[in-house]
Design a protein around this motif. Structure first.
Motif, PDB file in Angstrom:
ATOM      1  N   GLY A  58      39.415  39.830  37.984  1.00  0.00           N
ATOM      2  CA  GLY A  58      39.569  41.201  37.540  1.00  0.00           C
ATOM      3  C   GLY A  58      38.498  42.187  37.919  1.00  0.00           C
ATOM      4  O   GLY A  58      38.460  43.292  37.386  1.00  0.00           O
ATOM      5  N   LYS A  59      37.637  41.832  38.891  1.00  0.00           N
ATOM      6  CA  LYS A  59      36.534  42.737  39.206  1.00  0.00           C
ATOM      7  C   LYS A  59      36.079  42.561  40.655  1.00  0.00           C
ATOM      8  O   LYS A  59      35.721  41.449  41.059  1.00  0.00           O
ATOM      9  CB  LYS A  59      35.392  42.428  38.247  1.00  0.00           C
ATOM     10  CG  LYS A  59      34.249  43.382  38.245  1.00  0.00           C
ATOM     11  CD  LYS A  59      33.375  43.042  37.039  1.00  0.00           C
ATOM     12  CE  LYS A  59      31.982  43.488  37.176  1.00  0.00           C
ATOM     13  NZ  LYS A  59      31.162  43.169  36.011  1.00  0.00           N
ATOM     14  N   LEU A  60      36.130  43.649  41.426  1.00  0.00           N
ATOM     15  CA  LEU A  60      35.701  43.648  42.824  1.00  0.00           C
ATOM     16  C   LEU A  60      35.116  45.010  43.183  1.00  0.00           C
ATOM     17  O   LEU A  60      35.413  46.003  42.520  1.00  0.00           O
ATOM     18  CB  LEU A  60      36.884  43.388  43.765  1.00  0.00           C
ATOM     19  CG  LEU A  60      37.564  42.031  43.740  1.00  0.00           C
ATOM     20  CD1 LEU A  60      38.878  42.090  44.518  1.00  0.00           C
ATOM     21  CD2 LEU A  60      36.657  40.972  44.335  1.00  0.00           C
ATOM     22  N   THR A  61      34.359  45.060  44.264  1.00  0.00           N
ATOM     23  CA  THR A  61      33.915  46.351  44.798  1.00  0.00           C
ATOM     24  C   THR A  61      35.031  46.897  45.694  1.00  0.00           C
ATOM     25  O   THR A  61      35.936  46.168  46.103  1.00  0.00           O
ATOM     26  CB  THR A  61      32.637  46.210  45.647  1.00  0.00           C
ATOM     27  OG1 THR A  61      32.934  45.416  46.799  1.00  0.00           O
ATOM     28  CG2 THR A  61      31.496  45.594  44.848  1.00  0.00           C
ATOM     29  N   MET A  62      34.954  48.174  46.019  1.00  0.00           N
ATOM     30  CA  MET A  62      35.935  48.794  46.913  1.00  0.00           C
ATOM     31  C   MET A  62      35.931  48.077  48.268  1.00  0.00           C
ATOM     32  O   MET A  62      36.996  47.835  48.842  1.00  0.00           O
ATOM     33  CB  MET A  62      35.613  50.267  47.133  1.00  0.00           C
ATOM     34  CG  MET A  62      35.864  51.109  45.932  1.00  0.00           C
ATOM     35  SD  MET A  62      37.584  51.530  45.799  1.00  0.00           S
ATOM     36  CE  MET A  62      37.461  53.271  45.895  1.00  0.00           C
ATOM     37  N   LYS A  63      34.745  47.760  48.753  1.00  0.00           N
ATOM     38  CA  LYS A  63      34.617  47.086  50.044  1.00  0.00           C
ATOM     39  C   LYS A  63      35.308  45.723  50.007  1.00  0.00           C
ATOM     40  O   LYS A  63      36.007  45.347  50.951  1.00  0.00           O
ATOM     41  CB  LYS A  63      33.137  46.925  50.399  1.00  0.00           C
ATOM     42  CG  LYS A  63      32.877  46.368  51.762  1.00  0.00           C
ATOM     43  CD  LYS A  63      31.383  46.322  52.052  1.00  0.00           C
ATOM     44  CE  LYS A  63      31.125  45.764  53.437  1.00  0.00           C
ATOM     45  NZ  LYS A  63      29.692  45.727  53.756  1.00  0.00           N
ATOM     46  N   GLU A  64      35.137  44.997  48.930  1.00  0.00           N
ATOM     47  CA  GLU A  64      35.772  43.683  48.784  1.00  0.00           C
ATOM     48  C   GLU A  64      37.292  43.814  48.726  1.00  0.00           C
ATOM     49  O   GLU A  64      38.018  43.021  49.340  1.00  0.00           O
ATOM     50  CB  GLU A  64      35.259  42.972  47.530  1.00  0.00           C
ATOM     51  CG  GLU A  64      33.810  42.537  47.615  1.00  0.00           C
ATOM     52  CD  GLU A  64      33.232  42.093  46.276  1.00  0.00           C
ATOM     53  OE1 GLU A  64      32.305  41.258  46.299  1.00  0.00           O
ATOM     54  OE2 GLU A  64      33.683  42.582  45.210  1.00  0.00           O
ATOM     55  N   ILE A  65      37.772  44.818  48.009  1.00  0.00           N
ATOM     56  CA  ILE A  65      39.223  45.047  47.929  1.00  0.00           C
ATOM     57  C   ILE A  65      39.764  45.373  49.320  1.00  0.00           C
ATOM     58  O   ILE A  65      40.768  44.800  49.752  1.00  0.00           O
ATOM     59  CB  ILE A  65      39.570  46.175  46.929  1.00  0.00           C
ATOM     60  CG1 ILE A  65      39.256  45.735  45.501  1.00  0.00           C
ATOM     61  CG2 ILE A  65      41.041  46.570  47.054  1.00  0.00           C
ATOM     62  CD1 ILE A  65      39.355  46.849  44.467  1.00  0.00           C
ATOM     63  N   ALA A  66      39.109  46.286  50.016  1.00  0.00           N
ATOM     64  CA  ALA A  66      39.554  46.684  51.352  1.00  0.00           C
ATOM     65  C   ALA A  66      39.637  45.471  52.278  1.00  0.00           C
ATOM     66  O   ALA A  66      40.620  45.313  53.016  1.00  0.00           O
ATOM     67  CB  ALA A  66      38.620  47.741  51.925  1.00  0.00           C
ATOM     68  N   LYS A  67      38.641  44.628  52.221  1.00  0.00           N
ATOM     69  CA  LYS A  67      38.637  43.427  53.070  1.00  0.00           C
ATOM     70  C   LYS A  67      39.764  42.472  52.685  1.00  0.00           C
ATOM     71  O   LYS A  67      40.474  41.960  53.547  1.00  0.00           O
ATOM     72  CB  LYS A  67      37.279  42.723  52.970  1.00  0.00           C
ATOM     73  CG  LYS A  67      37.144  41.561  53.909  1.00  0.00           C
ATOM     74  CD  LYS A  67      35.764  40.951  53.872  1.00  0.00           C
ATOM     75  CE  LYS A  67      35.699  39.785  54.851  1.00  0.00           C
ATOM     76  NZ  LYS A  67      34.406  39.143  54.866  1.00  0.00           N
ATOM     77  N   LYS A  68      39.943  42.253  51.394  1.00  0.00           N
ATOM     78  CA  LYS A  68      40.980  41.323  50.922  1.00  0.00           C
ATOM     79  C   LYS A  68      42.383  41.766  51.298  1.00  0.00           C
ATOM     80  O   LYS A  68      43.231  40.939  51.604  1.00  0.00           O
ATOM     81  CB  LYS A  68      40.904  41.150  49.400  1.00  0.00           C
ATOM     82  CG  LYS A  68      39.947  40.094  48.937  1.00  0.00           C
ATOM     83  CD  LYS A  68      40.111  39.902  47.440  1.00  0.00           C
ATOM     84  CE  LYS A  68      39.408  38.683  46.952  1.00  0.00           C
ATOM     85  NZ  LYS A  68      40.040  37.432  47.304  1.00  0.00           N
TER      86      LYS A  68
END
Length: 145
Positions: free
Chosen positions: A49-59
């Motif tokens: 339930g928790k990520l940075t924007m950069k991590e979301i974009a990569k995923k």
């Protein structure tokens, strides 16, 4: 073989899949969500339930500006919120709200229906081969760019 229809059928399949997901969202009472929100919610559900924007974009394989727009919409709908990192104030996390957690079951059910529909009448070998070919096709375009 008449290969001029391959791209057409990929496009048509995507449009049909989006319509299918929109219908399932509506039936489930999740009218405020659109299929593109699903990628972000899935990434967060799979990451405690928790990520940075950069991590979301990569995923999810999208650029940061696209993710920012989707995240802002999900924030306005109350499904996610921003949270500053305690250790490094430059880092902002995107995190699920109680509202998002409360729909996780419905969301997972829709995801299951999408997979079941997509792979209906496919053997395990056909699924593996189809995935292999889609990756190959995707890489052809990636390499061309």
């Amino acid at each position: 073989m008449n290969d001029k229809y391959i791209v057409y059928f990929i496009s048509r399949t995507k449009a049909n899949m989006i319509k299918f997901i929109e219908n399932k969202l509506k039936i489930s009472g999740l009218n405020d969500l659109v299929p593109t929100h699903g990628n972000i919610l899935t990434a967060l559900y799979e990451s405690n339930g928790k990520l940075t924007m950069k991590e979301i974009a990569k995923k999810i394989g999208k650029d940061k500006s696209t993710v920012t727009s989707l995240v802002n919409r999900l924030i306005s709908l109350g499904y996610i919120e921003k949270e500053k990192c305690d250790k490094d104030k430059r880092v902002t996390y995107i995190k699920l709200t109680d509202k998002a957690r409360s729909i996780e079951g419905k969301f997972n059910n829709i995801s299951s229906q999408v997979k079941e529909t997509a792979y209906n009448n496919f053997t395990e070998d056909e699924k593996k081969e189809f995935l292999r070919l889609l990756k190959k096709l995707s890489n052809n375009f990636k390499d061309a760019n």
